[in-house]
Design a protein around this motif. Structure first.
Motif, PDB file in Angstrom:
ATOM      1  N   ALA A 128       0.852  -1.197   0.000  1.00 59.09           N
ATOM      2  CA  ALA A 128       0.000   0.000   0.000  1.00 59.09           C
ATOM      3  C   ALA A 128       0.878   1.234   0.000  1.00 59.09           C
ATOM      4  O   ALA A 128       2.008   1.215   0.517  1.00 59.09           O
ATOM      5  CB  ALA A 128      -0.905   0.013   1.235  1.00 59.09           C
ATOM      6  N   THR A 129       0.366   2.285  -0.619  1.00 63.92           N
ATOM      7  CA  THR A 129       1.102   3.548  -0.631  1.00 63.92           C
ATOM      8  C   THR A 129       0.156   4.722  -0.852  1.00 63.92           C
ATOM      9  O   THR A 129      -0.871   4.577  -1.509  1.00 63.92           O
ATOM     10  CB  THR A 129       2.190   3.554  -1.723  1.00 63.92           C
ATOM     11  N   ASN A 130       0.532   5.863  -0.271  1.00 65.43           N
ATOM     12  CA  ASN A 130      -0.226   7.082  -0.587  1.00 65.43           C
ATOM     13  C   ASN A 130       0.524   7.884  -1.644  1.00 65.43           C
ATOM     14  O   ASN A 130       0.145   8.995  -1.984  1.00 65.43           O
ATOM     15  CB  ASN A 130      -0.461   7.931   0.672  1.00 65.43           C
ATOM     16  N   LYS A 131       1.628   7.323  -2.152  1.00 67.64           N
ATOM     17  CA  LYS A 131       2.421   7.998  -3.183  1.00 67.64           C
ATOM     18  C   LYS A 131       1.930   7.551  -4.556  1.00 67.64           C
ATOM     19  O   LYS A 131       1.306   6.503  -4.695  1.00 67.64           O
ATOM     20  CB  LYS A 131       3.896   7.603  -3.035  1.00 67.64           C
ATOM     21  N   ILE A 132       2.253   8.363  -5.567  1.00 68.83           N
ATOM     22  CA  ILE A 132       1.972   7.937  -6.934  1.00 68.83           C
ATOM     23  C   ILE A 132       3.236   7.205  -7.399  1.00 68.83           C
ATOM     24  O   ILE A 132       4.223   7.836  -7.795  1.00 68.83           O
ATOM     25  CB  ILE A 132       1.691   9.154  -7.866  1.00 68.83           C
ATOM     26  N   LEU A 133       3.208   5.870  -7.332  1.00 66.14           N
ATOM     27  CA  LEU A 133       4.440   5.119  -7.582  1.00 66.14           C
ATOM     28  C   LEU A 133       4.952   5.302  -9.005  1.00 66.14           C
ATOM     29  O   LEU A 133       6.157   5.318  -9.229  1.00 66.14           O
ATOM     30  CB  LEU A 133       4.209   3.630  -7.316  1.00 66.14           C
ATOM     31  N   SER A 134       4.021   5.472  -9.969  1.00 65.99           N
ATOM     32  CA  SER A 134       4.496   5.645 -11.347  1.00 65.99           C
ATOM     33  C   SER A 134       5.312   6.937 -11.471  1.00 65.99           C
ATOM     34  O   SER A 134       6.289   7.000 -12.220  1.00 65.99           O
ATOM     35  CB  SER A 134       3.329   5.638 -12.338  1.00 65.99           C
ATOM     36  N   ASP A 135       4.953   7.959 -10.691  1.00 65.54           N
ATOM     37  CA  ASP A 135       5.753   9.199 -10.685  1.00 65.54           C
ATOM     38  C   ASP A 135       7.121   8.934 -10.068  1.00 65.54           C
ATOM     39  O   ASP A 135       8.135   9.452 -10.530  1.00 65.54           O
ATOM     40  CB  ASP A 135       5.072  10.299  -9.847  1.00 65.54           C
ATOM     41  N   VAL A 193       8.654   6.125 -10.117  1.00 67.06           N
ATOM     42  CA  VAL A 193       9.432   5.360 -11.099  1.00 67.06           C
ATOM     43  C   VAL A 193      10.077   6.340 -12.066  1.00 67.06           C
ATOM     44  O   VAL A 193      11.271   6.266 -12.354  1.00 67.06           O
ATOM     45  CB  VAL A 193       8.529   4.353 -11.852  1.00 67.06           C
ATOM     46  N   GLU A 194       9.287   7.302 -12.530  1.00 67.36           N
ATOM     47  CA  GLU A 194       9.808   8.292 -13.486  1.00 67.36           C
ATOM     48  C   GLU A 194      10.932   9.117 -12.865  1.00 67.36           C
ATOM     49  O   GLU A 194      11.934   9.405 -13.513  1.00 67.36           O
ATOM     50  CB  GLU A 194       8.678   9.221 -13.918  1.00 67.36           C
ATOM     51  N   ALA A 195      10.755   9.441 -11.582  1.00 64.34           N
ATOM     52  CA  ALA A 195      11.764  10.273 -10.909  1.00 64.34           C
ATOM     53  C   ALA A 195      12.982   9.447 -10.495  1.00 64.34           C
ATOM     54  O   ALA A 195      13.976  10.001 -10.025  1.00 64.34           O
ATOM     55  CB  ALA A 195      11.145  10.934  -9.682  1.00 64.34           C
ATOM     56  N   GLY A 196      12.898   8.129 -10.643  1.00 61.30           N
ATOM     57  CA  GLY A 196      14.050   7.277 -10.330  1.00 61.30           C
ATOM     58  C   GLY A 196      14.124   6.851  -8.865  1.00 61.30           C
ATOM     59  O   GLY A 196      15.114   6.248  -8.454  1.00 61.30           O
ATOM     60  N   SER A 197      13.091   7.126  -8.065  1.00 57.10           N
ATOM     61  CA  SER A 197      13.177   6.723  -6.657  1.00 57.10           C
ATOM     62  C   SER A 197      12.450   5.399  -6.394  1.00 57.10           C
ATOM     63  O   SER A 197      12.449   4.912  -5.265  1.00 57.10           O
ATOM     64  CB  SER A 197      12.651   7.828  -5.740  1.00 57.10           C
ATOM     65  N   PHE A 198      11.796   4.842  -7.418  1.00 58.54           N
ATOM     66  CA  PHE A 198      11.207   3.506  -7.253  1.00 58.54           C
ATOM     67  C   PHE A 198      11.541   2.665  -8.483  1.00 58.54           C
ATOM     68  O   PHE A 198      11.399   3.119  -9.618  1.00 58.54           O
ATOM     69  CB  PHE A 198       9.691   3.584  -7.045  1.00 58.54           C
ATOM     70  N   ARG A 199      11.983   1.442  -8.257  1.00 63.72           N
ATOM     71  CA  ARG A 199      12.409   0.569  -9.365  1.00 63.72           C
ATOM     72  C   ARG A 199      11.208   0.159 -10.218  1.00 63.72           C
ATOM     73  O   ARG A 199      10.206  -0.320  -9.686  1.00 63.72           O
ATOM     74  CB  ARG A 199      13.065  -0.699  -8.820  1.00 63.72           C
ATOM     75  N   GLU A 200      11.385   0.306 -11.526  1.00 68.53           N
ATOM     76  CA  GLU A 200      10.283  -0.011 -12.434  1.00 68.53           C
ATOM     77  C   GLU A 200       9.938  -1.504 -12.376  1.00 68.53           C
ATOM     78  O   GLU A 200       8.760  -1.887 -12.340  1.00 68.53           O
ATOM     79  CB  GLU A 200      10.675   0.392 -13.862  1.00 68.53           C
ATOM     80  N   ASP A 201      10.981  -2.363 -12.335  1.00 71.58           N
ATOM     81  CA  ASP A 201      10.725  -3.807 -12.328  1.00 71.58           C
ATOM     82  C   ASP A 201       9.939  -4.227 -11.077  1.00 71.58           C
ATOM     83  O   ASP A 201       9.003  -5.018 -11.142  1.00 71.58           O
ATOM     84  CB  ASP A 201      12.029  -4.628 -12.473  1.00 71.58           C
ATOM     85  N   LEU A 202      10.272  -3.623  -9.939  1.00 72.82           N
ATOM     86  CA  LEU A 202       9.549  -3.950  -8.708  1.00 72.82           C
ATOM     87  C   LEU A 202       8.119  -3.424  -8.784  1.00 72.82           C
ATOM     88  O   LEU A 202       7.168  -4.101  -8.379  1.00 72.82           O
ATOM     89  CB  LEU A 202      10.276  -3.352  -7.485  1.00 72.82           C
ATOM     90  N   TYR A 203       7.981  -2.223  -9.340  1.00 74.61           N
ATOM     91  CA  TYR A 203       6.648  -1.620  -9.495  1.00 74.61           C
ATOM     92  C   TYR A 203       5.715  -2.574 -10.253  1.00 74.61           C
ATOM     93  O   TYR A 203       4.585  -2.835  -9.814  1.00 74.61           O
ATOM     94  CB  TYR A 203       6.780  -0.273 -10.219  1.00 74.61           C
ATOM     95  N   TYR A 204       6.207  -3.133 -11.358  1.00 71.66           N
ATOM     96  CA  TYR A 204       5.343  -4.041 -12.133  1.00 71.66           C
ATOM     97  C   TYR A 204       5.084  -5.350 -11.404  1.00 71.66           C
ATOM     98  O   TYR A 204       4.017  -5.943 -11.552  1.00 71.66           O
ATOM     99  CB  TYR A 204       5.923  -4.271 -13.534  1.00 71.66           C
ATOM    100  N   ARG A 205       6.039  -5.795 -10.624  1.00 72.58           N
ATOM    101  CA  ARG A 205       5.848  -7.031  -9.851  1.00 72.58           C
ATOM    102  C   ARG A 205       4.773  -6.849  -8.769  1.00 72.58           C
ATOM    103  O   ARG A 205       4.006  -7.761  -8.493  1.00 72.58           O
ATOM    104  CB  ARG A 205       7.156  -7.427  -9.145  1.00 72.58           C
ATOM    105  N   LEU A 206       4.774  -5.675  -8.154  1.00 73.25           N
ATOM    106  CA  LEU A 206       3.832  -5.451  -7.034  1.00 73.25           C
ATOM    107  C   LEU A 206       2.448  -5.037  -7.511  1.00 73.25           C
ATOM    108  O   LEU A 206       1.451  -5.216  -6.824  1.00 73.25           O
ATOM    109  CB  LEU A 206       4.378  -4.364  -6.090  1.00 73.25           C
TER     110      LEU A 206
END
Ligand SMILES: Nc1ncnc2c1ncn2[C@@H]1O[C@H](COP(=O)(O)OP(=O)(O)OP(=O)(O)O)[C@@H](O)[C@H]1O
Ligand SMILES: [Mg+2]
Length: 345
Positions: free
Chosen positions: A165-172, A174-187
């Motif tokens: 769960a998150t209150n952040k916009i994870l796709s943002d 990912v774009e900003a480089g603070s969240f891994r894209e591969d993990l984002y798609y896995r979760l």
């Protein structure tokens, strides 16, 4: 009191089942939330990885609990990890555990959250707060399905349903480089978005009733009610802290009520009651052509107030007001209609 929540004071909930103490309480009559609840029950049956998103206090944790409650894993634990609260250097041993002697201070073997959640649910809360180095470690487990405890040789195999769960916009992120894209798609195999309270205003009186009842019971108070004007203010308010803010507001009102059993606008916290109070400076009608707008007022309310004051300043001449506001007369007309007003007050 008749409530229309998923769990309420009536004996049966919206699923038509008896209320049980272990079922998370979700109060709503919003079609979007009811649809979300329907999806939760479907997803829970499969045990698929889920990402729950939404602003602070919208009920993400309740939905995570409902996923667990409706899953086949209900008899096994749901382990919650607050990803923002674990120091970076401890993330690996917290999630994966460690063997005795794995590092200085590892005096005993420790089972990590993945193992504790075996056959149950692992709830990774505030996933957007996880550091990049911790994300790499998590990704490895999510991809392989197995892991080694810190300092261990043996591969540990667990069967876990993952909810984040998150209150952040994870796709943002990912774009900003603070969240891994591969993990984002896995979760993010299934994303469930919980809408803010201001987008489901019908839930406001329902939740107020529910929590009024709840805190009356808890603090042993007589029947208490919010009067009509107060309720109007509360329905118009934007609730930036969502249901958590509403719940706290109700408890605060109950506790500070004294012998009254009627809650009026002056008993509301200033941050809430002042939002309806944009007024000309000095309170004298357009005495100096200035409006006093407190912090915390929504753009819609500001627009409505500016339009109405402008109209007053030109004796309700809509052509003149539209000229001053720099919009077409038709636009002004439409906005007044939206506010349920023809400008004559
Ligand atoms: N629909 C609801 N019905 C009843 N109580 C609710 C509802 N939504 C939220 N609450 C209550 O509001 C509080 C906040 O909810 P919750 O912790 O689930 O929000 P959250 O989205 O996880 O917030 P955060 O992002 O801050 O962690 C909790 O006490 C919860 O019980
Ligand atoms: Mg939460």
């Amino acid at each position: 009191m008749a409530l229309h929540g998923i769990n309420d004071k009536d004996l049966r909930d919206i699923d038509g089942e008896d209320i049980s103490a272990d079922k998370p309480v979700l109060i709503t009559k919003s079609p979007v939330m009811l649809e979300l609840y329907r999806q939760i029950k479907l997803v829970a049956r499969t045990g698929t990885t889920v990402l729950i998103t939404g602003e602070n206090g919208t009920g993400k944790e309740i939905f995570a609990n409902l996923l667990h409650y409706h899953s086949k894993r209900k008899e096994h634990p749901m382990i919650t990890v607050n990803c923002g609260a674990i120091p970076n250097e401890l993330v690996e041993s917290e999630l994966l555990g460690h063997e005795k002697g794995a590092f200085t201070g590892a005096d005993y073997k420790k089972i990590g959250c993945f193992e504790m959640a075996d056959e149950g649910v692992l709830f990774l809360d505030e996933i957007g707060e996880m550091s990049l180095s911790a994300q790499v470690k998590l990704l490895r487990v999510v991809e392989k399905g197995t892991f080694r405890r810190v300092g261990g040789k043996e591969e540990v195999d667990v069967d876990v349903m993952l909810i984040s769960a998150t209150n952040k916009i994870l796709s943002d992120q990912v774009e900003a480089g603070s969240f891994r894209e591969d993990l984002y798609y896995r979760l993010n195999i299934i994303e469930l978005y919980v809408p803010p309270l201001r987008h489901r205003k019908d839930d406001i009186p329902l939740l107020i009733d529910y929590y009024t009842n709840h805190y009356c019971d808890k603090h042993d108070l007589e029947q208490v009610a919010f009067d009509k004007k107060t309720m109007e203010i509360l329905i118009n308010y934007d609730w930036p802290g969502n249901v958590r803010e509403l719940k706290n507001m109700v408890e605060r009102c109950m506790v500070l009520l004294g012998d009254e059993n009627n809650i009026s606008p002056d008993m509301l916290p200033k941050s809430i009651s002042r939002t309806g109070s944009i007024f000309p400076v000095g309170h004298e009608e357009m005495s100096n052509g200035l409006l006093h707008i407190p912090v915390g007022v929504s753009l819609d309310q500001i627009e409505e107030s500016v339009i109405k004051q402008t109209l007053r300043s030109v004796d309700n001449n809509k052509t003149e007001a539209a000229k001053l506001l720099g919009c077409a007369r038709k636009t002004l007309h439409n906005k007044l209609e939206k506010y349920g007003s023809d400008g004559q007050e």
